[in-house]
Design an enzyme around this catalytic site. Structure first.
Site, mmCIF file in Angstrom:
data_model
loop_
_atom_site.group_PDB
_atom_site.id
_atom_site.type_symbol
_atom_site.label_atom_id
_atom_site.label_comp_id
_atom_site.label_asym_id
_atom_site.label_seq_id
_atom_site.Cartn_x
_atom_site.Cartn_y
_atom_site.Cartn_z
ATOM 1 N N THR A 131 0.838 -1.198 0.000
ATOM 2 C CA THR A 131 0.000 0.000 0.000
ATOM 3 C C THR A 131 0.875 1.250 0.000
ATOM 4 O OG1 THR A 131 -1.934 1.045 0.998
ATOM 5 C CG2 THR A 131 -0.402 0.010 2.532
ATOM 6 N N LYS A 156 3.809 1.343 -3.959
ATOM 7 C CA LYS A 156 3.333 0.491 -5.069
ATOM 8 C C LYS A 156 4.180 0.608 -6.330
ATOM 9 C CE LYS A 156 -1.365 0.508 -3.475
ATOM 10 N NZ LYS A 156 -2.762 0.701 -3.749
ATOM 11 N N ASN A 175 0.264 -3.982 -6.528
ATOM 12 C CA ASN A 175 -0.262 -3.994 -5.154
ATOM 13 C C ASN A 175 -0.283 -5.408 -4.570
ATOM 14 O OD1 ASN A 175 -2.570 -5.074 -6.512
ATOM 15 N ND2 ASN A 175 -3.846 -4.382 -4.815
ATOM 16 N N ASP A 232 -6.023 -3.534 -7.784
ATOM 17 C CA ASP A 232 -6.747 -2.327 -7.352
ATOM 18 C C ASP A 232 -7.778 -1.862 -8.375
ATOM 19 O OD1 ASP A 232 -5.623 -1.868 -4.874
ATOM 20 O OD2 ASP A 232 -3.952 -0.701 -5.680
ATOM 21 N N ALA A 259 -2.234 11.752 -8.527
ATOM 22 C CA ALA A 259 -1.527 11.192 -9.684
ATOM 23 C C ALA A 259 -0.517 10.143 -9.240
ATOM 24 C CB ALA A 259 -0.829 12.325 -10.437
ATOM 25 N N GLY A 282 0.141 5.993 -7.581
ATOM 26 C CA GLY A 282 -0.050 4.645 -8.089
ATOM 27 C C GLY A 282 -1.512 4.279 -8.316
ATOM 28 N N GLY A 298 -13.765 3.949 0.273
ATOM 29 C CA GLY A 298 -12.993 2.927 -0.423
ATOM 30 C C GLY A 298 -13.220 1.494 0.052
HETATM 31 P P1 NDP Z 1 0.796 7.519 -3.781
HETATM 32 O O1 NDP Z 1 1.733 7.853 -2.689
HETATM 33 O O2 NDP Z 1 1.275 6.751 -4.959
HETATM 34 O O3 NDP Z 1 0.159 8.904 -4.351
HETATM 35 C C1 NDP Z 1 -0.338 9.860 -3.501
HETATM 36 C C2 NDP Z 1 -0.967 11.026 -4.301
HETATM 37 O O4 NDP Z 1 -1.598 11.869 -3.345
HETATM 38 C C3 NDP Z 1 -0.001 11.891 -5.091
HETATM 39 O O5 NDP Z 1 -0.618 12.309 -6.299
HETATM 40 C C4 NDP Z 1 0.215 13.110 -4.170
HETATM 41 O O6 NDP Z 1 0.455 14.338 -4.856
HETATM 42 C C5 NDP Z 1 -1.152 13.203 -3.527
HETATM 43 N N1 NDP Z 1 -1.155 13.822 -2.210
HETATM 44 C C6 NDP Z 1 -0.581 13.353 -1.068
HETATM 45 N N2 NDP Z 1 -0.865 14.184 -0.033
HETATM 46 C C7 NDP Z 1 -1.630 15.179 -0.546
HETATM 47 C C8 NDP Z 1 -2.236 16.335 0.025
HETATM 48 N N3 NDP Z 1 -2.114 16.628 1.323
HETATM 49 N N4 NDP Z 1 -2.961 17.140 -0.777
HETATM 50 C C9 NDP Z 1 -3.106 16.844 -2.082
HETATM 51 N N5 NDP Z 1 -2.543 15.792 -2.699
HETATM 52 C C10 NDP Z 1 -1.815 14.957 -1.914
HETATM 53 O O7 NDP Z 1 -0.460 6.801 -3.086
HETATM 54 P P2 NDP Z 1 -1.402 5.620 -3.601
HETATM 55 O O8 NDP Z 1 -1.893 5.960 -4.951
HETATM 56 O O9 NDP Z 1 -0.742 4.313 -3.393
HETATM 57 O O10 NDP Z 1 -2.620 5.669 -2.532
HETATM 58 C C11 NDP Z 1 -3.429 6.807 -2.442
HETATM 59 C C12 NDP Z 1 -4.587 6.606 -1.466
HETATM 60 O O11 NDP Z 1 -5.482 5.593 -1.912
HETATM 61 C C13 NDP Z 1 -4.147 6.207 -0.067
HETATM 62 O O12 NDP Z 1 -4.902 6.955 0.844
HETATM 63 C C14 NDP Z 1 -4.494 4.725 0.011
HETATM 64 O O13 NDP Z 1 -4.782 4.348 1.326
HETATM 65 C C15 NDP Z 1 -5.740 4.674 -0.851
HETATM 66 N N6 NDP Z 1 -6.003 3.352 -1.448
HETATM 67 C C16 NDP Z 1 -7.113 2.630 -1.098
HETATM 68 C C17 NDP Z 1 -7.375 1.402 -1.672
HETATM 69 C C18 NDP Z 1 -8.598 0.645 -1.287
HETATM 70 O O14 NDP Z 1 -8.623 -0.567 -1.499
HETATM 71 N N7 NDP Z 1 -9.628 1.278 -0.789
HETATM 72 C C19 NDP Z 1 -6.490 0.792 -2.656
HETATM 73 C C20 NDP Z 1 -5.381 1.645 -2.990
HETATM 74 C C21 NDP Z 1 -5.133 2.851 -2.377
HETATM 75 P P3 NDP Z 1 1.956 14.832 -5.261
HETATM 76 O O15 NDP Z 1 2.276 14.145 -6.565
HETATM 77 O O16 NDP Z 1 1.799 16.300 -5.426
HETATM 78 O O17 NDP Z 1 2.860 14.455 -4.137
#
Ligand code: NDP
Length: 263
Positions: free
Chosen positions: A59, A63, A84, A99, A121, A123, A228
């Site tokens: 997670t 990823k 994942n 996912d 943007a 994973g 989610g």
């Molecule tokens: P990543 O770390 O790959 O990406 C995080 C993204 O969030 C980036 O685009 C980042 O922007 C942005 N971000 C982080 N903090 C902030 C903030 N304070 N304000 C605005 N943008 C922000 O994460 P993942 O894609 O792996 O996971 C994202 C979320 O999805 C998590 O909360 C995870 O728990 C959830 N999830 C839930 C699943 C489910 O089964 N329900 C499955 C997969 C994920 P920047 O590029 O600018 O840093």
């Protein structure tokens, strides 16, 4: 006894151990699933093998690192470069992505969706955007920083950052940022979120187990929303099927994993 785990930072909130252990226990499958708080994603592979794991989930925020760590990547994970689910196949690390299909399962109840705005943007956003595009759904991506948007431009999404955002109509707005996971932040400045909510029929958040500030705002505006949890269930069922190498029936896995949500 096979051992499975979830790697993440943070990871203490994860419901995956409960979900998978519920399946293993009720279907008498000799396995146990735990959680590993991994700070440094580059240590994923060595940690996986030093713990003697048969498989794992990965997670936030590892990823994309998980994709790099694999000896072989199969199926949809290859398209998106995001993994994942990891399987130990005779000492080789094999990567999958469950996912995106998990999310498609979750939004079935919204009916036909033709136009989606993805917030974030990372994973998860990559997996969802590619999956939506595969189904001919129009995808726009809005992210805090510009750097991570290049992948989405390449696959044909419209992209914007907080400065270049402009109003459009959507069927669904989905938050894939981690804003709201361990803080009370919105995924973008409030005026942008308000605007996006005023122009969509449905709202979803990848975060589960809490009403994020984003979902709270959607609720205040009487927009149909979901967190989610169903995505979690969908990706978990598909990951479990890989873990047990199809020794258990998908329908049985689903029944018992769903029960864990009542615990
Ligand atoms: P990543 O770390 O790959 O990406 C995080 C993204 O969030 C980036 O685009 C980042 O922007 C942005 N971000 C982080 N903090 C902030 C903030 N304070 N304000 C605005 N943008 C922000 O994460 P993942 O894609 O792996 O996971 C994202 C979320 O999805 C998590 O909360 C995870 O728990 C959830 N999830 C839930 C699943 C489910 O089964 N329900 C499955 C997969 C994920 P920047 O590029 O600018 O840093």
């Amino acid at each position: 006894m096979k051992l499975f785990a979830i790697f993440g930072d943070p990871v203490s909130h994860s419901r995956s151990p409960l979900m998978h252990n519920c399946v293993f226990k009720n279907l008498n499958y000799k396995a146990c699933y735990t959680r590993v708080h991994l700070l440094d994603g580059s240590k994923l592979k060595e940690t996986f093998f030093s713990l003697g794991l048969s498989g794992a989930n990965v997670t936030v925020p590892h990823k994309e690192e998980a994709y790099k760590a694999c000896d072989e990547v199969r199926g949809f994970a290859k398209t998106v470069g995001v993994v994942n689910t990891l399987i130990n196949e005779n000492g080789k690390l094999i990567g999958y992505n469950t996912d995106a299909d998990g999310f498609m399962y979750a939004i079935e109840e919204f009916g036909k969706v033709e136009n989606v705005l993805i917030l974030g943007a990372g994973g998860t956003a990559k997996a969802l955007a590619s999956r939506f595009m595969q189904d001919g759904i129009k995808v726009s991506v809005l992210n805090r920083s510009e750097g991570r948007l290049s992948y989405f431009k390449e696959i044909g999404c419209e992209t914007s950052n907080w400065d270049s955002y402009s109003t459009k109509k959507y069927d669904l707005v989905v938050n894939t940022t981690s804003a709201g996971l361990k803080d009370e932040e919105l995924p973008a400045p409030k005026e942008i979120i308000e605007d996006a909510l005023a122009n969509t029929s449905f709202v979803a958040d990848a975060i589960y187990g809490k009403l994020t500030p984003f979902l709270r705002l959607a609720q205040e505006k009487n927009i149909t929303f979901k967190d989610g949890a169903d995505m979690l269930l969908g990706q978990g069922v598909l990951a479990n099927e890989l873990f047990v190498n199809k020794e258990l029936k998908l329908e049985d896995i689903k029944i018992h994993m769903k029960k864990s949500f009542e615990l």
